[in-house]
Scaffold this motif. Sequence first.
Motif, PDB file in Angstrom:
ATOM      1  N   PHE A 158      38.701   8.723  93.742  1.00 35.88           N
ATOM      2  CA  PHE A 158      39.078  10.111  94.027  1.00 35.88           C
ATOM      3  C   PHE A 158      40.578  10.334  93.846  1.00 35.88           C
ATOM      4  CE2 PHE A 158      34.812  10.402  95.537  1.00 35.88           C
ATOM      5  CZ  PHE A 158      34.487  11.739  95.409  1.00 35.88           C
ATOM      6  N   ALA A 159      41.396   9.356  94.232  1.00 35.84           N
ATOM      7  CA  ALA A 159      42.844   9.477  94.014  1.00 35.84           C
ATOM      8  C   ALA A 159      43.147   9.552  92.522  1.00 35.84           C
ATOM      9  CB  ALA A 159      43.579   8.301  94.657  1.00 35.84           C
ATOM     10  N   ILE A 211      36.877  19.344  90.648  1.00 35.39           N
ATOM     11  CA  ILE A 211      36.553  17.985  91.099  1.00 35.39           C
ATOM     12  C   ILE A 211      35.410  17.427  90.267  1.00 35.39           C
ATOM     13  CG2 ILE A 211      35.693  16.610  93.041  1.00 35.39           C
ATOM     14  CD1 ILE A 211      37.346  18.531  94.850  1.00 35.39           C
ATOM     15  N   ARG A 212      34.417  18.250  89.993  1.00 34.88           N
ATOM     16  CA  ARG A 212      33.302  17.856  89.126  1.00 34.88           C
ATOM     17  C   ARG A 212      33.831  17.433  87.746  1.00 34.88           C
ATOM     18  NH1 ARG A 212      28.037  18.981  89.225  1.00 34.88           N
ATOM     19  NH2 ARG A 212      28.274  20.294  91.049  1.00 34.88           N
ATOM     20  N   THR A 213      34.772  18.191  87.200  1.00 35.52           N
ATOM     21  CA  THR A 213      35.368  17.857  85.903  1.00 35.52           C
ATOM     22  C   THR A 213      36.126  16.542  85.975  1.00 35.52           C
ATOM     23  OG1 THR A 213      35.514  20.184  85.278  1.00 35.52           O
ATOM     24  CG2 THR A 213      36.980  18.660  84.116  1.00 35.52           C
ATOM     25  N   ILE A 268      41.528  10.999  90.245  1.00 37.04           N
ATOM     26  CA  ILE A 268      41.286  12.345  89.692  1.00 37.04           C
ATOM     27  C   ILE A 268      42.173  13.390  90.363  1.00 37.04           C
ATOM     28  CG2 ILE A 268      38.923  11.765  89.011  1.00 37.04           C
ATOM     29  CD1 ILE A 268      38.047  13.689  91.379  1.00 37.04           C
ATOM     30  N   GLY A 269      43.127  12.924  91.184  1.00 36.25           N
ATOM     31  CA  GLY A 269      44.074  13.840  91.814  1.00 36.25           C
ATOM     32  C   GLY A 269      43.641  14.354  93.168  1.00 36.25           C
ATOM     33  N   TRP A 270      42.576  13.786  93.734  1.00 39.65           N
ATOM     34  CA  TRP A 270      42.089  14.234  95.025  1.00 39.65           C
ATOM     35  C   TRP A 270      41.895  13.067  95.987  1.00 39.65           C
ATOM     36  CZ3 TRP A 270      42.524  18.939  96.655  1.00 39.65           C
ATOM     37  CH2 TRP A 270      42.672  19.953  95.698  1.00 39.65           C
ATOM     38  N   PRO A 271      43.022  12.441  96.441  1.00 42.74           N
ATOM     39  CA  PRO A 271      42.874  11.415  97.474  1.00 42.74           C
ATOM     40  C   PRO A 271      42.183  12.031  98.693  1.00 42.74           C
ATOM     41  CG  PRO A 271      45.182  11.995  97.151  1.00 42.74           C
ATOM     42  CD  PRO A 271      44.408  12.742  96.120  1.00 42.74           C
ATOM     43  N   TRP A 272      41.447  11.233  99.412  1.00 44.16           N
ATOM     44  CA  TRP A 272      40.635  11.759 100.510  1.00 44.16           C
ATOM     45  C   TRP A 272      41.404  12.577 101.545  1.00 44.16           C
ATOM     46  CZ3 TRP A 272      36.899   7.084 101.450  1.00 44.16           C
ATOM     47  CH2 TRP A 272      35.906   7.101 100.464  1.00 44.16           C
ATOM     48  N   LEU A 316      34.656  -1.875  98.830  1.00 46.16           N
ATOM     49  CA  LEU A 316      33.967  -0.836  98.064  1.00 46.16           C
ATOM     50  C   LEU A 316      34.425   0.554  98.503  1.00 46.16           C
ATOM     51  CD1 LEU A 316      31.683  -0.633  95.880  1.00 46.16           C
ATOM     52  CD2 LEU A 316      30.177  -0.108  97.792  1.00 46.16           C
ATOM     53  N   VAL A 317      34.612   0.738  99.800  1.00 44.57           N
ATOM     54  CA  VAL A 317      35.127   2.017 100.303  1.00 44.57           C
ATOM     55  C   VAL A 317      36.506   2.286  99.702  1.00 44.57           C
ATOM     56  CG1 VAL A 317      35.932   3.273 102.350  1.00 44.57           C
ATOM     57  CG2 VAL A 317      33.804   1.976 102.436  1.00 44.57           C
ATOM     58  N   GLY A 318      37.361   1.265  99.666  1.00 44.29           N
ATOM     59  CA  GLY A 318      38.695   1.424  99.077  1.00 44.29           C
ATOM     60  C   GLY A 318      38.648   1.770  97.603  1.00 44.29           C
ATOM     61  N   VAL A 319      37.742   1.157  96.875  1.00 44.54           N
ATOM     62  CA  VAL A 319      37.596   1.449  95.444  1.00 44.54           C
ATOM     63  C   VAL A 319      37.122   2.891  95.246  1.00 44.54           C
ATOM     64  CG1 VAL A 319      36.260   0.887  93.360  1.00 44.54           C
ATOM     65  CG2 VAL A 319      37.276  -0.948  94.744  1.00 44.54           C
ATOM     66  N   THR A 320      36.169   3.315  96.070  1.00 43.82           N
ATOM     67  CA  THR A 320      35.679   4.694  95.977  1.00 43.82           C
ATOM     68  C   THR A 320      36.796   5.677  96.312  1.00 43.82           C
ATOM     69  OG1 THR A 320      33.470   3.916  96.572  1.00 43.82           O
ATOM     70  CG2 THR A 320      33.879   6.274  96.770  1.00 43.82           C
TER      71      THR A 320
END
Length: 138
Positions: free
Chosen positions: A38-39, A125-127, A41-45, A30-34
Motif C-alpha cells: 500500500f505504501a 487506489i484501485r488503479t 502505491i502512495g497510500w501507507p496505512w 506478511l502483514v509488513g509486506v502487505t
Amino acid sequence: MSAFETSRILRFGQCDPSGIAYFPAYLDMLVGVTEDLFAAIGWPWPKLRSERAITTPTVSLDVTFSRPGMEGDRLSFRCAVSRIGTTSLDLSHTVSAQRELWRAGQRLVATSPQTHRPVPWPDDIRTGLSQFQESDDA
C-alpha cells in the motif's frame, strides 16, 4: 504487469531454538509486506486511515508451507494482486530463500474504521493496486 517484490532477513527472534522459522513470525512479516504494498502505491496505512477513512483487515488467509526457513535466510516476498473486487482485494504471496518456502492467498476488505463495514475501493487506489495485478495469460 509485475508483482510487488521485497525482502526481509529471517532474524534470531523469529526462529525456534533449532533456528527454524517460527510460523507466527512469518505472518507478522506478511502483514509488513502487505503494508509496504500500500505504501508503494502512495497510500501507507496511516494515511489511508486518516485521509480516506479506510482500513484493510484480512478476512481470509490460506498458507501452505513447503520447506523450512532458517535463521539468517534472506526471504524474497513476491506479492501479486489476483483480483480487485468492489470492496475486497485478493493477494497471492510467494516467499522464497533460493527455493520456495511458502505460499499464501490473502483476502483484504476495505472497511470504514467507524462502522467496520465494507466500503468500495476508491478509483485511484484501485488503479494503484492494478499495477501489481497478475495478467490472465501469465
